[in-house]
Design an enzyme around this catalytic site. Structure first.
Site, PDB file in Angstrom:
ATOM      1  N   ARG C 330      14.177 -25.852  47.165  1.00  0.00           N
ATOM      2  CA  ARG C 330      13.969 -23.893  46.130  1.00  0.00           C
ATOM      3  C   ARG C 330      12.504 -24.231  46.931  1.00  0.00           C
ATOM      4  O   ARG C 330      12.532 -23.174  47.150  1.00  0.00           O
ATOM      5  CB  ARG C 330      14.203 -23.716  45.453  1.00  0.00           C
ATOM      6  N   HIS C 401      11.980 -16.878  39.124  1.00  0.00           N
ATOM      7  CA  HIS C 401      13.189 -17.096  37.928  1.00  0.00           C
ATOM      8  C   HIS C 401      13.617 -17.431  37.506  1.00  0.00           C
ATOM      9  O   HIS C 401      14.274 -17.049  36.145  1.00  0.00           O
ATOM     10  CB  HIS C 401      14.214 -18.029  39.380  1.00  0.00           C
TER      11      HIS C 401
END
Lengths: 253, 207, 637
Positions: C330, C401
């Protein structure tokens, strides 16, 4: 991307005791890329700057899963599209110059708290009455100990998708919570884990539903049509069967 | 509601078959025999069924009204704008209204036929009474309108009864739904045929 | 202050068993005499409330939503990891432990992570027993999928709604206890302060969000399970209401805050479309299995994507990382997208997006196969953007996130305030500098179902019962502080809305404390955040009163805390002069511009101690020991 000028008719109600009324607002330059809640954000920013009280509305995840949001928009629960929540409704589905009427969910079981916010705690009490499998933490057998046919599992999951938003109650002319109750009953009874308590559960949940002041089901099917998760009328039929079965089988306590 | 409703359905079928005897061009012979058999005071099983029929009808009507009242209360305030037509059928939302008109119709209908020919001492046959009644356009049209509303009522009622009994499956539910619509319309059209027949096609029968 | 992590001695695999045996127990008959407060009803909170009530404790559960079922755990899509090895592909507790420590870039505690891996299997058993409908094979046995950062299939899932199904399981277990009278729920409660008496956490002060009343609740222990603080960025994938108030208040009352700068940016979110944007929607990482990420080679190329020929496209991940390609972790994917956009190659109207193209995959696998795999995600994308990803490449952009940092806790999940426990995302413990996909659900439920019930017994067994009530001066003082703060907020009566100020904060956080950080930017950010904070207290405008539902007031109280926390995040990022996991310091990179860890100087947990208003916080370090896993440099080339 286009910009819209809109006319809003919003239900304003200070608190549960207040009578409430519609207030009209005009709002300009709303991007078609906004969600309807973002449009309300813009309205609220404007109201605050003008020294007026912003419109209270429920929202949290803004991606259609938490079940918080719920506005009756132009005569439909969650607005004109099917299978979405209010937060997933985008302004491109409205026309320039259109009037948008915003009302709170209407049901005795969902008293209005303020403006477009209602109290849905009745749903929690229905679940507390029986919407569970009574297992304590620890001591659970291996997850693969009991195989579950894929078909049953998928059906259980279809019902378990309920987000508890209350659109079913809002859309129903009887304010019945039958789809909500049935979804939980159906989810659990389709799994072997939910079977031991099936008789007890269906009675407990239906009793609580009645106590909370919800109406009864007359099969208009409006609930299922407006359900953002598309929960089928099948679950209500299943609840009926469970009810008959339980009526015949349950022993007096 | 479902069980009583389905029972009333069976009655409707029976009643319609009998009514169609009226169309038999025999000056009412067959119909008169039927009426006599039906009306015979010694036909005990029929009397029991008849009693049950009245009981179910009353239960259906009062329970329907009770449900309507509690459900109305459960809703509380109604919406300012409500596009219910987008999520449910017209018929399903107006059961109490169609039911009420049918109930009024039944009262009048029973007064002119059941009460008159069964409880009072009639000076004509039932067939003559039917013909006479339908010569009155007002009565006939009331009858026809009531039948249209009955059709509205039945279109929702048929599939709804199966749903309430939990009889729903993607294999047979579509069939129940379409069968219910066709069947309900046919029954009501059958009934409505009688006044139309006497009013416009055979308006000399009784004279 | 000496930080004692209280890691039990012994071999890794025996630590937890030994610890459980060594814990003191509360007599079953005495349990009902103890009251426990649980703040937050997500996976960790609801699971804890249910399990503790089942044991016999009296639990009070608080949440800000209208129902406990709405906590943001519900939004998790992908799945939950567990070392079941049902797929016979070589998974084990040790492998899950190893992957998690490595995925966290060697900044987590070995003992905690091992315990997490150890109890992971029980979670799946427990959830299935509750009626959680995990996906199954035709034979009726459980199915698994694979997820980033692992070479085995160990992720259990329920369509794209795993979080929802798990949360409803925990929620219904808790509601069962509500029905039995062992749990009392308090929805629409905004917890505003933690009350500490004689050095122990004894209760909370909250604002009833309907009546505005300031109320106190007392207990023998307080559990915080309030989730992460990603909303400090304003735009994030978190729910709008997610906030740091409870943990920040706890921090101010003496709980140390660990690794605040470890925040995770998710690479595949739907990009921002305008300034009114209120939140970002995440799309599952799995899209990168078949989608190819690219930008036009020429920054001035404004043609529609389908008109740009192959030769003029830059598939930058495939170019830079030939072996992992579009499947790099990520943080790497996010950072590279940002780099392209900073170079002016961003696409879409705002220029803040890169393409995620499925044309090649559709050609190779057929449209049906793509629909089967990603149909619901494509639908969601089209619903939001009005573009058909089968025809036009998706536009994606990274978004804040998850936050790995949080309240510092010892092995027993207790913060530095005795009696105050932190569970799930709001503690710092298990994910180090980066969390692997499908591990957040695992941690929340592990803490809630299987860990806290033991730890809290040990604490309660050693604490004396007393006759304190909420009349104690500490409660009264806290109530007064809360009321004062609210009055202060209401009386500013400035000219800016809360959202405006929150957006300003978010912008600074994103630009300087986001995917890529450097000393200069962080120093600047600290100053800017301070300025916004001052502006906030001078200029915020809130309409209405406290004694009613007042959503602006709720938001304002949260943003006031974010404005303090934001500065600490920047400070922590400034002090950690290495790159690791989600924390990328431009000064610390390899020759190939990859993150470079500095184990010699930074193999520690940075735990910050509050030191009074507007005073610099004090840094404490907990050195990390790696006995069982050897730290190595990550490489995805």
């Amino acid at each position: 991307m286009a910009l819209l000028n809109l006319h809003l008719k919003v239900w304003r109600q200070k608190n549960n005791e207040d009578e409430g009324r519609f207030v009209d607002y005009n709002i300009q330059d709303i991007s078609t890329e906004m969600s309807i809640l973002e449009m309300l954000d813009v309205l609220n920013e404007k109201l605050i700057k003008e020294g007026q009280e912003p419109v209270a509305f429920e929202h949290d995840c803004r991606e259609g899963i938490c079940g918080c949001c719920g506005i009756f928009i132009n005569g439909r629960a969650h607005g004109p599209l099917k299978r979405i929540t209010t937060c997933q409704l985008y302004m491109r589905h409205f026309k320039d110059g259109e009037t948008i009427v915003l009302e709170p969910w209407r049901a005795k079981g969902f008293p209005v708290l303020k403006d477009l916010m209602v109290d849905r705690s009745a749903f929690d009490r229905i679940i507390a009455a029986g919407g569970f499998v009574a297992v304590n933490t620890g001591g659970a057998p291996d997850a693969n100990a009991v195989p579950i046919p894929k078909h049953n599992l998928e059906k259980a999951l279809d019902a378990a998708e309920c987000i508890g938003c209350g659109a079913c109650v809002a859309a129903c002319k009887n304010a019945s919570a039958m789809l909500f109750v049935s979804a939980k009953v159906s989810h659990l009874v389709r799994l072997p884990q939910g079977k031991p308590e099936r008789e007890k559960r269906v009675f407990a949940m239906l009793n609580q539903m009645e106590k909370e002041g919800f109406g009864s089901c007359t099969n208009t099917e409006a609930c299922s049509a407006e359900c953002p998760k598309g929960i089928s009328m099948d679950v209500i039929a299943q609840l009926r069967r469970e009810y008959f079965r339980a009526s015949v089988r349950q022993e007096k306590e | 509601m479902a069980l009583t409703g389905l029972f009333l359905y069976i009655f409707l079928i029976e009643h319609l078959i009998a009514n169609l005897l009226l169309l038999n061009n025999d000056n009412g012979e067959a119909y008169t025999i039927y009426a006599e058999v039906l009306g015979s005071a010694y036909n005990i099983p029929l009397r029991i069924i008849e009693f049950g029929l009245f009981f179910f009808l009353l239960y259906h009507a009062t329970n329907g009204t009770r449900l309507w009242i509690t459900n109305r209360n459960a809703k509380g305030i109604h919406y300012f704008v409500n596009r219910a037509s987008e999520n449910s059928t017209f018929f399903s939302r107006f059961m109490i209204q169609s039911g009420s008109v049918i109930f009024i119709f039944l009262v009048i209908h029973l007064r002119s036929f059941f009460v008159h020919y069964r409880l009072e001492t009639p000076d004509d046959t039932m067939y003559q009474g039917v013909v006479k009644a339908f010569e009155n356009p007002l009565y006939s049209w009331f009858y026809i309108i009531a039948m249209i509303l009955l059709a509205f009522h039945l279109v929702h009622a048929f599939q709804s009864a199966f749903q309430t009994l939990g009889l729903r499956h993607n294999k047979y539910t579509p069939f129940i739904k379409s069968f219910g619509v066709i069947f309900s319309i046919l029954i009501c059209a059958g009934f409505a045929l009688i006044p139309v027949y006497f009013l416009y096609i055979n308006n000399t029968g009784g004279h | 202050m000496k930080l004692d992590s209280k890691i039990p001695a012994g071999n890794l695999a025996e630590k937890w068993s030994n610890q459980k045996f060594n814990y003191k127990l509360v007599n079953p008959a005495n349990k009902r005499k103890y009251e426990i407060i649980v703040v937050g009803t997500g996976l960790a909170g609801a699971a804890a409330a249910a399990s503790l009530a089942e044991l016999g404790y009296k639990v009070k559960a608080f949440c800000y939503q209208d129902s406990p079922r709405r906590a943001h755990s519900i939004a998790a899509q992908g799945g939950i990891n567990a070392a079941k090895n049902y797929q016979n592909d070589g998974d084990s507790v040790f492998r899950l432990f190893y992957d998690t420590v490595k995925g966290g870039d060697y900044r987590s505690r070995e003992a905690n992570v091992y315990r997490l891996a150890e109890v992971s299997s029980n979670i799946i058993d427990q959830c299935v027993a509750q009626g959680v409908p995990f996906a199954r094979e035709y034979g009726g046995l459980l199915d698994n999928r694979s997820f980033g950062g692992a070479q085995v299939s160990r992720t259990f899932y329920a369509r794209g709604e795993t979080g929802q199904q798990l949360l409803l399981g925990a929620y219904s277990a808790m509601m069962r206890q509500v029905g039995l009278g062992n749990v009392e729920i308090f929805p629409r409660s905004d917890v505003q302060d933690i009350v500490v008496i004689d050095g122990r956490a004894r209760g909370i002060v909250l604002r009833d969000m309907v009546s505005g009343k300031i109320e106190s609740y007392i207990a023998d222990a307080v559990i915080l399970a309030t989730g992460g603080y990603a909303n400090v960025f304003y735009l994030s994938t978190n729910a709008k209401g997610c906030n740091a108030t409870a943990i920040w208040r706890a921090h101010k009352k003496g709980a140390l805050f660990a690794n605040p700068c470890f925040t995770q940016i998710h690479p595949t979110c739907i990009p921002v479309s305008g300034s009114y944007q209120s939140k970002l929607t995440l799309m599952s990482e799995s899209l990168r299995n078949d989608g190819r990420i690219w930008v036009p080679k020429d920054p001035n190329d404004k043609r529609p994507p389908n008109e740009i020929p192959e030769s003029e496209r830059d598939y930058f991940l495939e170019r830079k990382y030939p072996s992992f390609g579009n499947l790099v972790p990520r943080d790497v994917a996010s950072r590279n997208a940002k780099e392209m956009i900073d170079d002016g190659k961003g696409v879409g109207l705002t220029g803040k997006a890169v393409y995620l193209d499925f044309a090649e995959a559709i050609q190779r696998l057929g449209k049906d196969s793509i629909t089967e795999k990603y149909g619901n995600l494509f639908e969601m994308y089209e619903q939001i953007t009005n573009e058909d990803p089968y025809k036009v490449p998706m536009r994606i952009y990274p978004a804040s996130h998850y936050t790995m940092g949080g309240l510092w806790v010892d092995y027993n999940l207790m913060t530095t305030i005795p009696g105050l426990f932190a569970l799930g995302e709001c503690n710092f413990s298990d994910h180090g500098a980066n969390r692997l996909g499908a591990s957040a659900l695992m941690q929340g439920l592990a803490d809630g179902y299987f860990i806290i019930s033991y730890c809290i017994g040990d604490y309660l067994a050693q604490s004396k019962k007393d006759k304190l009530t909420t009349d104690a001066p500490e409660f009264k003082q806290a109530e007064k502080d809360v009321s004062d703060k609210i009055n202060r907020l209401l009386n500013v009566n400035g000219s800016k809305t809360v959202d405006e100020l929150h957006r300003e904060l978010g912008m600074v956080m994103w630009d300087y404390v986001g995917m890529s950080r450097n000393a200069e930017g962080l120093t600047k950010a600290k100053k800017m955040i301070k300025d916004i904070r001052e502006d906030f207290w001078k200029n915020v405008k809130i309409i209405g009163t406290n004694e009613e539902i007042n959503q602006s007031l709720e938001k304002a109280a949260r943003v006031a805390d974010f404005l303090e926390l934001g500065e600490l995040i920047a400070e922590d990022a400034l002090q950690r002069m290495e790159s690791c996991g989600g924390h990328f310091r431009e000064e610390s990179q390899t020759e190939e511009n990859e993150a470079k860890r500095d184990d010699e100087n930074f193999s520690h947990v940075a735990a910050w101690q509050y030191n009074g208003a507007d005073k610099p916080e004090v840094l404490h370090k907990e050195q990390l020991q790696f006995e069982f896993v050897k730290p190595s440099q990550r490489s995805y080339k």
